[in-house]
Design a protein around this motif. Structure first.
Motif, PDB file in Angstrom:
ATOM      1  N   LEU A 147     -16.999 -12.683   4.614  1.00 18.45           N
ATOM      2  CA  LEU A 147     -17.498 -12.509   5.977  1.00 18.45           C
ATOM      3  C   LEU A 147     -19.001 -12.768   6.030  1.00 18.45           C
ATOM      4  O   LEU A 147     -19.722 -12.582   5.053  1.00 18.45           O
ATOM      5  CB  LEU A 147     -17.211 -11.084   6.464  1.00 18.45           C
ATOM      6  N   ASN A 148     -19.473 -13.171   7.208  1.00 19.64           N
ATOM      7  CA  ASN A 148     -20.891 -13.421   7.442  1.00 19.64           C
ATOM      8  C   ASN A 148     -21.503 -12.147   8.014  1.00 19.64           C
ATOM      9  O   ASN A 148     -21.288 -11.825   9.192  1.00 19.64           O
ATOM     10  CB  ASN A 148     -21.061 -14.592   8.399  1.00 19.64           C
ATOM     11  N   PHE A 149     -22.276 -11.444   7.193  1.00 18.43           N
ATOM     12  CA  PHE A 149     -22.822 -10.161   7.618  1.00 18.43           C
ATOM     13  C   PHE A 149     -24.066 -10.296   8.482  1.00 18.43           C
ATOM     14  O   PHE A 149     -24.708  -9.287   8.804  1.00 18.43           O
ATOM     15  CB  PHE A 149     -23.098  -9.272   6.398  1.00 18.43           C
ATOM     16  N   THR A 150     -24.388 -11.518   8.899  1.00 18.90           N
ATOM     17  CA  THR A 150     -25.434 -11.688   9.910  1.00 18.90           C
ATOM     18  C   THR A 150     -24.823 -11.804  11.304  1.00 18.90           C
ATOM     19  O   THR A 150     -25.539 -11.849  12.295  1.00 18.90           O
ATOM     20  CB  THR A 150     -26.289 -12.947   9.635  1.00 18.90           C
ATOM     21  N   GLN A 151     -23.492 -11.851  11.372  1.00 18.02           N
ATOM     22  CA  GLN A 151     -22.772 -11.934  12.633  1.00 18.02           C
ATOM     23  C   GLN A 151     -21.910 -10.683  12.810  1.00 18.02           C
ATOM     24  O   GLN A 151     -21.469 -10.078  11.835  1.00 18.02           O
ATOM     25  CB  GLN A 151     -21.885 -13.188  12.661  1.00 18.02           C
ATOM     26  N   PRO A 152     -21.648 -10.289  14.068  1.00 16.66           N
ATOM     27  CA  PRO A 152     -20.893  -9.055  14.317  1.00 16.66           C
ATOM     28  C   PRO A 152     -19.517  -9.037  13.640  1.00 16.66           C
ATOM     29  O   PRO A 152     -18.844 -10.058  13.526  1.00 16.66           O
ATOM     30  CB  PRO A 152     -20.752  -9.035  15.847  1.00 16.66           C
ATOM     31  N   ILE A 153     -19.128  -7.861  13.214  1.00 15.53           N
ATOM     32  CA  ILE A 153     -17.860  -7.642  12.515  1.00 15.53           C
ATOM     33  C   ILE A 153     -17.141  -6.459  13.172  1.00 15.53           C
ATOM     34  O   ILE A 153     -17.770  -5.457  13.518  1.00 15.53           O
ATOM     35  CB  ILE A 153     -18.096  -7.334  11.023  1.00 15.53           C
ATOM     36  N   GLY A 154     -15.840  -6.576  13.334  1.00 16.14           N
ATOM     37  CA  GLY A 154     -15.022  -5.463  13.795  1.00 16.14           C
ATOM     38  C   GLY A 154     -14.541  -4.677  12.587  1.00 16.14           C
ATOM     39  O   GLY A 154     -13.734  -5.176  11.797  1.00 16.14           O
ATOM     40  N   VAL A 155     -15.047  -3.470  12.423  1.00 13.23           N
ATOM     41  CA  VAL A 155     -14.683  -2.604  11.290  1.00 13.23           C
ATOM     42  C   VAL A 155     -13.570  -1.667  11.752  1.00 13.23           C
ATOM     43  O   VAL A 155     -13.678  -1.018  12.794  1.00 13.23           O
ATOM     44  CB  VAL A 155     -15.895  -1.789  10.812  1.00 13.23           C
TER      45      VAL A 155
END
Length: 265
Positions: A147-155
């Protein structure tokens, strides 16, 4: 996803993911799971409805995040056994290039993940990490490869953090993961509560069966998990009510499961 790192499938000890699968009509369970599952239903007849309603909540939450919220990446921690309408299927039906990472440490879950948790589109990415949620740092290290952790992620923590040994552990796990994701990310979270004496008793009896204990917490404790985040309407509450079509609300069966969806500012 219970505590502890397992290397073999134990058919003599019940497992919450397999019992959940049994309650949802799945076939990926053993005799011990069915025995404990049936005994649990005798204590709390609503537990089967909780299993079904939790999946409906997942579908509604992921549909909103992938659609209106524009989330393209999901980190589903403690995924459990694949059933129908899994996170990647819902997300990639809306956003074909969605990237979904599942996390679990149960060997049976991982066996099925290899076979069933595959992308439904050519553009999407679906994979899994073998890890224990009690070690969120490891989960984050591996998830960064996908995943790209500079872009929003649904946790997502869907009914699994009751297995955290203490409430302090629960908060540590959630806060560690959310600290690593950027602004604009979301938390989808629910767990069982102490509202129902039958549910509390069922969890106490399950702990005696040899399975990893599940600890129901109070509504106030679960609500506090969202502190510092922006809860989406209708806020914290029963998962059966979260953005459910108005026409269905009159038929909702009340269960001791609360949570919500919130945005990291």
């Amino acid at each position: 996803m219970p505590a502890g790192h397992n290397t073999e499938i134990r058919t003599d000890i019940p497992h919450s993911a397999r019992i959940w699968n049994y309650w949802m009509g799945g076939k990926d369970n053993y005799d011990i799971d069915r025995q404990v599952g049936d005994a649990s239903l005798e204590i709390d007849p609503d537990i089967g409805a909780m299993a079904t309603e939790s999946r409906r909540f997942l579908i509604r939450a992921v549909t909103h995040l992938a659609g209106e919220a524009g989330i393209r990446q999901f980190l589903d921690i403690g995924t459990g056994l694949p059933t129908m309408q899994n996170t990647h299927e819902v997300a990639q039906s809306i956003v074909p290039d969605a990237r979904v990472v599942y996390v679990d440490n149960d060997p049976l879950v991982l066996t099925h993940a290899r076979a069933l948790l595959t992308s439904t589109t050519d553009e999407g990415v679906t994979t899994y990490i073998e890890a224990d949620f009690n070690n969120p740092e490891r989960i984050l290290d591996e998830a960064r490869n996908i995943l790209n952790f500079t872009q929003p992620i649904g946790v997502m923590f869907m009914g699994v953090l009751g297995h955290a040994p203490t409430y302090e552990d629960l908060l540590r796990i959630v806060h560690t993961v959310l600290a690593a994701v950027p602004s604009g990310s979301y938390l989808v979270y629910w767990d069982g509560t102490t509202d129902s004496q039958y549910y509390v008793r069922m969890c106490e009896e399950y702990a005696k069966s040899g399975g990893v204990p599940y600890y129901p917490r109070t509504q106030d404790q679960l609500r506090a998990v969202f502190d510092g985040l922006e809860l989406l309407e209708p806020g914290f509450g029963p998962i059966t009510h979260w953005r459910r079509p108005e026409i269905e609300l009159a038929k909702v069966r009340e269960i001791a499961a609360y949570g919500g969806v919130a945005r990291k500012p």
